[in-house]
Structures are given as structure tokens and as C-alpha cells.
Design an enzyme around this catalytic site. Sequence first.
Site, PDB file in Angstrom:
ATOM      1  N   CYS A   1       0.868  -1.177   0.000  1.00 35.58           N
ATOM      2  CA  CYS A   1       0.000   0.000   0.000  1.00 35.58           C
ATOM      3  C   CYS A   1       0.906   1.229   0.000  1.00 35.58           C
ATOM      4  CB  CYS A   1      -0.888  -0.020   1.242  1.00 35.58           C
ATOM      5  SG  CYS A   1      -1.935   1.431   1.413  1.00 35.58           S
TER       6      CYS A   1
ATOM      7  N   CYS B   1      -5.230   6.409  -4.107  1.00 35.72           N
ATOM      8  CA  CYS B   1      -4.587   5.098  -4.015  1.00 35.72           C
ATOM      9  C   CYS B   1      -3.138   5.284  -4.450  1.00 35.72           C
ATOM     10  CB  CYS B   1      -5.316   4.116  -4.935  1.00 35.72           C
ATOM     11  SG  CYS B   1      -4.541   2.506  -5.030  1.00 35.72           S
TER      12      CYS B   1
HETATM   13  N1  API Z   1      -6.284  -2.196  -2.265  1.00 41.57           N
HETATM   14  C1  API Z   1      -4.975  -2.494  -2.791  1.00 41.57           C
HETATM   15  C2  API Z   1      -3.888  -2.271  -1.718  1.00 41.57           C
HETATM   16  C3  API Z   1      -3.859  -0.873  -1.193  1.00 41.57           C
HETATM   17  C4  API Z   1      -3.526   0.070  -2.277  1.00 41.57           C
HETATM   18  C5  API Z   1      -3.688   1.542  -1.925  1.00 41.57           C
HETATM   19  N2  API Z   1      -4.358   1.843  -0.707  1.00 41.57           N
HETATM   20  C6  API Z   1      -2.357   2.228  -1.993  1.00 41.57           C
HETATM   21  O1  API Z   1      -2.198   3.311  -1.410  1.00 41.57           O
HETATM   22  O2  API Z   1      -1.462   1.713  -2.712  1.00 41.57           O
HETATM   23  C7  API Z   1      -4.904  -3.939  -3.224  1.00 41.57           C
HETATM   24  O3  API Z   1      -5.374  -4.789  -2.520  1.00 41.57           O
HETATM   25  O4  API Z   1      -4.295  -4.195  -4.256  1.00 41.57           O
END
Ligand code: API
Length: 259
Positions: free
Chosen positions: A72, A199
Site C-alpha cells: 500500500c 490510491c
Molecule cells: N487495495 C490495494 C492495496 C492498497 C492500495 C492503496 N491503498 C495504496 O495506497 O497503494 C490492493 O489490494 O491491491
Amino acid sequence: MTINFSKYQGTGNDFVMIDGREREIALSKEQVSKLCDRKFGIGADGIIILKNKDGYDFEMDYINRDGSRSMCGNGGRCAVQFARQLGIQKQEYHFWAIDGEHIAAIDHETRWINLKMNDVESVKNAGNDFILDTGSPHYVRIVEEDLRQYKVFDEGRSIRYSDAVAPEGANVNFVKVISDNAIFVRTYERGVEDETLSCGTGVTAAALTFQPHTKGFSRVYVETLGGSLAIEFVKSDNRFTNIRLCGPAECVFNGTINV
Ligand SMILES: N[C@H](CCC[C@H](N)C(=O)O)C(=O)O
């Protein structure tokens, strides 16, 4: 179980941060769901447990609110700030995550955290769209229409569960190009199963792919619903190195909860 936590957000992507260095914190899917619930719990997109790891300042264990794990990017910035809050004071932080080693530094002028992301060795084309892994799997679509009016949830969910990204699924990023070094990105996140305000690995994937013909060093400015970020990288052929995700990470509040 009584848990002391800190609630953090990185451009609106928000996390429950737990210090698991001296105490093993093992959460069931139900406990993760409860902690992330915005009515019956603290409310967050995911949970980050900081652990000890030989040879590193810490290990970051990120858990999506549905209990699945991934790297993340926004969470990585928050983990560095949380480590500093816990008293780990370094010029440069070396930590371990599910996708390997990361290095980060806090810019004390801007208070942004510059997080080194792992290299991206290839980008797959899916029609006019892109599929790549920036620590978690991402699908990137450049849109011409007004992204603020776009049906991010419906379109994102449909792609996230499509054959194009089966079986692991992917986060789905919709990109509106602002200029040759600026984009606006909205993301439907796998594991959150909703749009998030930003994200980190997603804006990184969008920045790497929105201009397929760039070469050498680039710095891309990214607007999200949750705030501004910048992504730096060096591109040669279809390979990306020296990728840095730069942006804020802030503590919202500290607390204690029984779960
Ligand atoms: N939900 C994403 C992981 C968190 C990604 C996001 N919160 C970031 O800041 O990179 C997944 O399971 O692939």
C-alpha cells in the site's frame, strides 16, 4: 482484545495503525472488518501493523478492510510517519513490506514523505488500457469525459471482477490528463471494494503509463479527491526504475478500542 491505535490518512486514504513490535497482533477477518467499519468501528480503508524485522527499521503489514493483504503506497508513507511518532527517528527509513524492501525519507520542509517504490519491469496493454503491478495489481484507463462525473464505482467494479485481471483482480484507475506532466486520478480499490479518495500504488501506475512515449526522468503531478501527490521515475524501454511516490501522511487521532 484492547488495542491502542493511531488513525492516519495519506491524501484521504485512511488507515488504523497498530504498533505490533512488542506484542503479536493477530486479527481475524471479522476484527479487521469491525475496526474498518465507518459506523460500528474506527472507520478506515485498511489496517497497518508495524512489526520488528531484523535488518530493517520495521516491517509494515497492510490489510485491506476485506482482510486481504497487499502493498500500500499511501499506507507506506503513513507507516513512516507512524514509526517516527513511535520514536524511530531516522534520516532515511528502510522497511520491509509484502513486495520487499522500501526506502523512505521525510522532507521536513514540505512534511511530505518520499517513498521509493519497487521497479516495474513491464506494462501489459489491454486495448487502449494498461495493466501493471506497482506493489499491487493495477488497471489504468485514460478517459476523455469529465472524470468528476464518471461512474467510478460501477465501471471500476466491473473491470475489477473481469476476466482481464482474473484471478487476483486489480485496483482500477481512471485518468484525466491535465497536461504533459499532470493528471487527475480516481480509483476503485480491490479489497476495499469501493472508490477511495486516493490510491498510492494506483497514482503511481497512472503516472507511469499515461504517456507511453516518455523516456528518461519524469516528475508527474497527480490530483486526487483526497489531495495532491507527485511521482518521479526513470523510464527506459518498457521498464521503470527509481520510482518515488511523494506526498503527505498525517495522524488524525490516537485512541484505544476493544475488538
Ligand atoms: N487495495 C490495494 C492495496 C492498497 C492500495 C492503496 N491503498 C495504496 O495506497 O497503494 C490492493 O489490494 O491491491
